[in-house]
Design an enzyme around this catalytic site. Structure first.
Site: not given
Length: 516
Positions: A25, A29, A33, A201, A262
């Site tokens: 991060d 926050d 990211d 996915d 996947e």
């Protein structure tokens, strides 16, 4: 058979999965990211990995932590912006690290412009044809959501819509040409920016039988299950292969790019269809991940995975963001760590592509979180009977003696980090030659540099009960695993690496070694 000189970069690459929310991060926050990832590229270079797989960072309401995508061609402000992505991509490439990203073609967010337009347009409208809408007093069939409960939700106007996951993730109707056209646009958007590939996915999803027949009540429920199309029509419908051919056709226009799927499919023969020459380059076969820590079970998983990729490239993984981490699966604590070290040595000895999940190189376990901290939709959808996947998504500990261990410049992280993780930080392990991190670094380095790792086929040695040994044809590397309760002799050869030190030339229980 291909010669080693003809092999593409991904065919023996070590990929590293970054669960973006939990890696690093930068803005404070409490959520990882893109700038955080960029700030840790030096570590990834040191680890020796070849490529990254980034989980979704697209605009999303985060009902399923980014797998509910509202715009597949942008960056959610939570993670940065397109300029931040471009900087990350450029810096990774400068370090010789390729970048692959997630595609989510089975469903969208319910906040996607298509779905909001479909809701407003009403029953029978062209807008609703992009999804699976049906009318009637009752759900159209008995399908269940992977996350628990029915796979159908009803709108106030009476129509039902299909969602194999959360209600906020309506399934797309791939019979509608708009859907394929939009995915093709997404592929070009990111490939033109310079990405090196995609992870698809739910690659065994997308296509649905038009008649929507009932599923067999005996189907094993829940996430991360191997599906059998003969009793579970929700997945692995034959029509999915036309979608993968479309994806592959686009990829073939961009040299040196790849796509991995996947694929939670039960039968080896059906899995093999996904990695045919005109479909996916790679497919996640979860046999090894599902195998118990037992030499016979591990060998059976390896052999099944090789059978399911005839003429192609097998793909190996032990953990990801959807499953219990393997340190915990293998017994947790010191026993789990010892076995996880052994299986890392086995996995990295195998021919093909290897995927590591962020934190496994530190020996992170799955954490039993307090109920107040649980965010996974599985927790709510199961009526608080299944805790979900949050415990395998705890942020990576980098340095220091207390949470958040350098993950964030602030004190909070999106999931709480254990107070006892100080010995597991990158800082604590980096200079410790006996640490899990040092084992991974050393193993990846040997795998990339030693001539004994040539060849794509295995031959098996005779071995004592509870043990196995295989040799890579072409290179000669020998890998031995001992899951028995007693030390055993190792095959003759120079020891290149052992998960724990040999004892008087014998391989201890719960250990593995490489010999040349």
């Amino acid at each position: 058979m291909q010669s080693d000189a003809d092999r593409q970069w991904w065919q023996d690459a070590v990929f590293y999965q970054v669960y973006v929310r939990s890696f690093a991060d930068a803005d404070g926050d409490g959520v990882g990211d893109l700038e955080g990832i960029r700030s840790r590229l030096g570590y990834l270079e040191l680890l020796g990995i070849d490529a990254l797989w980034l989980t979704p960072f697209y605009p999303s309401p985060m009902a399923d932590h980014g797998y509910d995508v509202a715009d597949p061609r942008n960056v959610d402000p939570l993670f940065g912006d397109l300029a931040a992505f471009d900087r990350l991509l450029a810096d990774a490439h400068e370090r010789g690290i390729r970048v692959t990203i997630d595609l989510v073609p089975n469903h969208t967010s319910d906040q996607h412009p298509w779905f909001t337009a479909a809701v407003e347009a009403g029953p029978g409208s062209p807008e609703r044809d992009r999804y699976w809408f049906r009318s009637g007093a009752y759900p159209p069939n008995n399908w269940t959501s992977v996350f628990g409960g029915s796979a159908w939700s009803q709108l106030p106007d009476g129509d039902w819509y299909l969602h194999l996951f959360a209600p906020e993730q309506p399934d797309l109707n791939w019979a509608n040409p708009d859907v394929a056209a939009d995915l093709e646009r997404t592929l070009h958007f990111w490939l033109d920016r310079g990405v090196d590939g995609f992870r698809v996915d739910v690659a065994h999803g997308m296509a649905k039988p038009e008649a929507l027949p009932d599923m067999d009540p005996s189907v094993e429920q829940g996430s991360s299950k191997l599906h059998d199309n003969s009793i579970d029509p929700r997945f692995d419908n034959d029509g999915v292969h036309e979608i993968h051919r479309m994806i592959r056709k686009v990829m073939d226009g961009y040299p040196n790019t790849m796509v991995v799927g996947e694929i939670w499919v039960k039968e080896d023969e059906r899995f093999a269809r996904y990695v045919r020459p005109d479909e996916l380059h790679l497919g996640f076969n979860f046999r090894l991940l599902n195998a118990d820590f037992d030499a016979d079970a591990v060998r059976a998983a390896i052999e099944a995975t090789l059978r399911a990729a005839p003429g192609g490239t097998p793909t190996w993984t032990l953990s990801n963001h959807d499953v219990v981490r393997h340190v915990t699966r293998y017994g947790d604590g010191e026993l789990g760590l010892r076995r996880a070290r052994a299986m890392a040595v086995v996995e990295l000895a195998l021919p093909g592509a290897v995927y590591l999940y962020n934190g496994e190189e530190l020996g992170l376990p799955t954490v039993e979180l307090p109920e107040w901290a649980l965010q996974d939709p599985i927790w709510a959808r199961s009526g608080h009977t299944e805790r979900g996947r949050d415990g395998s998504r705890i942020p990576v500990p980098w340095e220091g003696a207390e949470p958040p261990y350098g993950f964030s410049p602030e004190t909070q992280s999106w999931l709480p980090m254990p107070l006892e993780w100080a010995p597991l930080t990158v800082e604590a392990q980096l200079e410790d030659e006996n640490s899990m991190l040092s084992l991974y670094r050393h193993a990846v380095e040997i795998r990339k540099s030693h001539s004994s790792f040539a060849g794509t086929e295995l031959e098996w040695y005779g071995a004592p009960a509870g043990c196995f040994a295989f040799r890579r044809k072409g290179g000669g590397l020998i890998c031995a695993l001992n899951t028995s309760p007693a030390p055993v002799p190792v095959p003759p050869g120079e020891v290149l690496l052992a998960s724990i030190p040999l004892e008087d030339g014998l391989l201890p229980p719960d250990a593995a070694a490489w010999l040349a």
